[in-house]
Design an enzyme around this catalytic site. Sequence first.
Site, PDB file in Angstrom:
ATOM      1  CG  ASP A   1      -0.357   0.208   2.538  1.00 37.97           C
ATOM      2  OD1 ASP A   1       0.889   0.317   2.618  1.00 37.97           O
ATOM      3  OD2 ASP A   1      -1.106   0.274   3.541  1.00 37.97           O
ATOM      4  CG  HIS A   2      -0.711   4.765   1.561  1.00 32.74           C
ATOM      5  ND1 HIS A   2      -1.781   3.892   1.685  1.00 32.74           N
ATOM      6  CD2 HIS A   2      -0.613   5.406   2.758  1.00 32.74           C
ATOM      7  CE1 HIS A   2      -2.307   4.009   2.892  1.00 32.74           C
ATOM      8  NE2 HIS A   2      -1.606   4.916   3.568  1.00 32.74           N
TER       9      HIS A   2
ATOM     10  N   GLY B   1      -1.818  -5.699   8.934  1.00 32.77           N
ATOM     11  CA  GLY B   1      -3.087  -5.756   8.223  1.00 32.77           C
ATOM     12  C   GLY B   1      -2.983  -6.588   6.960  1.00 32.77           C
TER      13      GLY B   1
ATOM     14  NE  ARG C   1       3.340   4.390   8.251  1.00 35.66           N
ATOM     15  CZ  ARG C   1       2.031   4.576   8.073  1.00 35.66           C
ATOM     16  NH1 ARG C   1       1.161   3.969   8.862  1.00 35.66           N
ATOM     17  NH2 ARG C   1       1.594   5.365   7.113  1.00 35.66           N
TER      18      ARG C   1
ATOM     19  CB  CYS D   1       1.074  -2.345   4.764  1.00 32.88           C
ATOM     20  SG  CYS D   1       0.924  -3.406   6.215  1.00 32.88           S
ATOM     21  N   GLY D   2       2.463  -0.402   6.341  1.00 34.22           N
ATOM     22  CA  GLY D   2       3.114   0.317   7.431  1.00 34.22           C
ATOM     23  C   GLY D   2       3.684  -0.621   8.476  1.00 34.22           C
ATOM     24  CB  THR D   3       2.254  -2.602  10.990  1.00 37.86           C
ATOM     25  OG1 THR D   3       1.012  -3.043  10.402  1.00 37.86           O
ATOM     26  CG2 THR D   3       2.061  -1.227  11.618  1.00 37.86           C
ATOM     27  N   GLY D   4       2.883  -4.354   8.291  1.00 38.10           N
ATOM     28  CA  GLY D   4       2.807  -5.752   7.839  1.00 38.10           C
ATOM     29  C   GLY D   4       1.612  -6.483   8.413  1.00 38.10           C
TER      30      GLY D   4
ATOM     31  NE  ARG E   1       9.452 -31.337  15.196  1.00 39.56           N
ATOM     32  CZ  ARG E   1      10.641 -31.014  14.696  1.00 39.56           C
ATOM     33  NH1 ARG E   1      11.196 -31.754  13.738  1.00 39.56           N
ATOM     34  NH2 ARG E   1      11.294 -29.962  15.147  1.00 39.56           N
ATOM     35  CG  HIS E   2       8.009 -28.674  11.174  1.00 43.44           C
ATOM     36  ND1 HIS E   2       7.776 -28.171  12.425  1.00 43.44           N
ATOM     37  CD2 HIS E   2       9.332 -29.011  11.133  1.00 43.44           C
ATOM     38  CE1 HIS E   2       8.907 -28.170  13.117  1.00 43.44           C
ATOM     39  NE2 HIS E   2       9.862 -28.676  12.358  1.00 43.44           N
TER      40      HIS E   2
ATOM     41  NE  ARG F   1       4.121 -30.426  15.575  1.00 43.33           N
ATOM     42  CZ  ARG F   1       5.327 -30.473  16.118  1.00 43.33           C
ATOM     43  NH1 ARG F   1       6.274 -29.620  15.757  1.00 43.33           N
ATOM     44  NH2 ARG F   1       5.609 -31.383  17.024  1.00 43.33           N
TER      45      ARG F   1
ATOM     46  CG  HIS G   1       9.752 -24.937  12.434  1.00 48.01           C
ATOM     47  ND1 HIS G   1       9.855 -25.022  13.809  1.00 48.01           N
ATOM     48  CD2 HIS G   1      10.926 -25.396  11.944  1.00 48.01           C
ATOM     49  CE1 HIS G   1      11.044 -25.524  14.143  1.00 48.01           C
ATOM     50  NE2 HIS G   1      11.714 -25.749  13.022  1.00 48.01           N
ATOM     51  CG  ASN G   2       5.188 -21.536  11.057  1.00 41.93           C
ATOM     52  OD1 ASN G   2       5.807 -20.512  11.361  1.00 41.93           O
ATOM     53  ND2 ASN G   2       4.883 -22.465  11.968  1.00 41.93           N
TER      54      ASN G   2
HETATM   55  C1  RB5 Z   1      -1.797   2.679   6.631  1.00 44.47           C
HETATM   56  O1  RB5 Z   1      -1.852   3.866   7.357  1.00 44.47           O
HETATM   57  C2  RB5 Z   1      -1.583   1.499   7.573  1.00 44.47           C
HETATM   58  O2  RB5 Z   1      -2.715   1.312   8.378  1.00 44.47           O
HETATM   59  C3  RB5 Z   1      -1.265   0.247   6.801  1.00 44.47           C
HETATM   60  O3  RB5 Z   1      -0.177   0.467   5.968  1.00 44.47           O
HETATM   61  C4  RB5 Z   1      -0.897  -0.986   7.627  1.00 44.47           C
HETATM   62  O4  RB5 Z   1       0.081  -0.692   8.561  1.00 44.47           O
HETATM   63  C5  RB5 Z   1      -2.009  -1.743   8.175  1.00 44.47           C
HETATM   64  O5  RB5 Z   1      -1.831  -2.812   8.781  1.00 44.47           O
END
Ligand code: RB5
Length: 144
Positions: free
Chosen positions: A9-10, A71, A110, A66-69, A133-134, A137, A99-100
């Site tokens: 995303d942005h 979502g 971010r 994304c910002g955090t990965g 084994r993995h 699972r 493993h997964n």
């Molecule tokens: C966008 O602001 C932010 O919510 C998105 O990039 C992400 O971090 C969501 O999980």
Amino acid sequence: MSRFFIANDHAGLSLKGAVVEHLVARGYEVVDLGTDQSTSTDYPDYARALANKVAADGTALGILVCGTGQGMAMAANRVKGVRAAVCSDTFSARATRSHNNANVLCLGQRVVGLGVALEIVDAFAVTTFEGGRHAARVAKFDPV
Ligand code: RB5
């Protein structure tokens, strides 16, 4: 050698660009599903598009930024056959592949610096699933 789909995303645009450059320089085929815009976008749209590609391909890996990965991972994991993992360190990247059998790596622009992010990508790219084994699972992820 793995083929990669990648989307963002942005809030993941600049890291996505660096990851594409990095993977191409290492000889990987990379299919970029966008966005290539810095205007605000909805990350689930990109997560779903990539997840459908990875699930349909069967052997390709995916990277979502994304910002955090977070979502991106939640949305991608709604698609059957997709095992998406948020990684902010190389140990987790190796472990979630071995493993997964994770097939989608989710990165937060971010959260992780560029150097760490590229090392995470390398770890994810070269590590293979151990099976055994993995496998039993991982098979329990999907209800029968
Ligand atoms: C966008 O602001 C932010 O919510 C998105 O990039 C992400 O971090 C969501 O999980």
